[in-house]
Design a protein around this motif. Structure first.
Motif, PDB file in Angstrom:
ATOM      1  N   TYR A  41       0.839  -1.196   0.000  1.00  0.00           N
ATOM      2  CA  TYR A  41       0.000   0.000   0.000  1.00  0.00           C
ATOM      3  C   TYR A  41       0.874   1.246   0.000  1.00  0.00           C
ATOM      4  CZ  TYR A  41      -3.885  -3.092   1.139  1.00  0.00           C
ATOM      5  OH  TYR A  41      -4.824  -4.081   1.108  1.00  0.00           O
ATOM      6  N   TYR A  47      -3.956   3.536  -0.572  1.00  0.00           N
ATOM      7  CA  TYR A  47      -4.445   2.676  -1.639  1.00  0.00           C
ATOM      8  C   TYR A  47      -3.446   1.542  -1.875  1.00  0.00           C
ATOM      9  CZ  TYR A  47      -0.959   4.923  -4.633  1.00  0.00           C
ATOM     10  OH  TYR A  47       0.219   5.379  -5.169  1.00  0.00           O
ATOM     11  N   THR A  55      -7.242   1.858   5.229  1.00  0.00           N
ATOM     12  CA  THR A  55      -7.787   2.344   3.959  1.00  0.00           C
ATOM     13  C   THR A  55      -9.232   2.798   4.058  1.00  0.00           C
ATOM     14  OG1 THR A  55      -8.451   0.091   3.330  1.00  0.00           O
ATOM     15  CG2 THR A  55      -6.243   0.819   2.693  1.00  0.00           C
TER      16      THR A  55
END
Length: 336
Positions: free
Chosen positions: A75, A85, A145
């Motif tokens: 990520y 992300y 996230t």
């Protein structure tokens, strides 16, 4: 490697790992990944770490997955949108026949072989004009996230804020559980097989002629219209000083068109002398001429009449010169 070691050995109620234990495990993993010819506790390892800058997790991600037999989700942080992300997913792949035979043997001994799944966060920073990457083990990627991940495939993510979140999540969970977490791609065939011939299926005229054995009658488009719009730049805003600028706007002067039909070549011209709405006048005349061009492009019978049995719905081609970027906006603004 400390991030990988921490991700593979998370803290639990039964066992909590201190920093020294994680460092010791990361040394062992480093020896395994780089295939170093000495032990992780040897003097050579100590000398190596004095000058070792670390592994770039993004460059060595495939090697780490293959050597340690793990799957990785890496990520990143998006500074523009202020969110995390998943930028890279690395899966363990069996390399040779020996690994396949070993995997088959393992599956026979147990019901299935579980490949560990780890989540790594990579944060980049600049120090002395050099880009440095820092890797961290993620304990809970859903909290990081803000997305809900499928517990079976660990790849499909859903936004809980989406109005269709519950519906889409439940549908995917059922399908993914039936597929045992594997991505299954299905090809849906038509009930009646059709050949892939877009030049036929997307042209009703040629499709009709071909189906009736008259494809030799097919003809290209012969008649068309061209136009050219003349413009001049007009200053609409300017400023001079420490920060100077000068803005222009295109101002239409005239427009000319050439119409090619069965009667021959016809030219029309409109300018500011015909009024400020000369573009509207030109458009009205253009549509009238387009009706004649469209009629001339139709298929004609031996009796010199339009053959209504042959479908023809082609648009009248209107070609502009140097108009795709500037002139077309002046024309569209005048269309009603």
């Amino acid at each position: 490697m400390e991030a990988v070691a921490k991700a593979l050995h998370p803290d639990s109620k039964e066992k909590r790992y201190c920093n020294n234990e994680i460092i010791s495990i990361s040394k062992q993993l480093l020896v395994q990944v780089l295939e170093l010819p000495f032990d992780s506790k040897s003097r050579k390892m100590t000398d190596l770490l004095k000058t070792f800058d670390g592994l770039d997790i993004t460059k060595y991600a495939n090697l780490v997955s293959q050597k340690l037999k793990i799957n990785q989700d890496i990520y990143y942080y998006d500074n523009e949108h202020k969110n995390y992300y998943r930028g890279l997913q690395v899966m363990y792949q069996q390399e040779n026949e020996n690994d396949k035979q070993e995997s088959i043997k393992t599956i026979r001994d147990a019901d299935f072989e579980v490949i560990p799944q780890i989540d790594i966060l990579v944060v980049e920073s600049i120090w002395e004009d050099n880009k440095i990457s820092h890797a961290f083990a993620i304990a809970n990627k859903q909290t990081l996230t803000g997305l809900k991940f499928c517990p079976h495939c660990n790849s499909k993510a859903f936004d809980p804020k989406d109005k269709n979140y519950s519906r889409d999540y439940e549908i995917h969970i059922i399908q993914c559980e039936n597929n045992e977490g594997k991505i299954v791609k299905k090809v849906k065939l038509d009930y009646i097989q059709k050949p892939f011939v877009p030049h036929i299926m997307q042209n009703k005229t040629y499709q009709y002629l071909l189906s009736n054995g008259r494809q030799h009658e097919f003809k290209p488009t012969q008649y068309f219209i061209t136009y050219d719009l003349e413009t001049v730049p007009k200053i609409v805003n300017k400023k001079f000083g420490k920060s100077s600028y000068q803005m222009y706007e295109l101002f239409p002067l005239s427009v000319a068109s050439t119409i090619r039909n069965k009667q021959g070549i016809k030219k029309i011209f409109f300018s500011q002398q015909d009024g400020e709405d000369f573009i509207v006048q030109w458009l009205n005349q253009l549509f009238k001429e387009a009706e004649q061009v469209n009629a001339d492009n139709q298929y004609i019978t031996e009796a010199c009449t339009i053959d209504d049995t042959i479908p023809y719905s082609m648009e009248v081609p209107i070609v502009g010169f140097n108009s795709s970027r500037f002139d077309i906006s002046l024309i569209i603004s005048q269309m009603q």
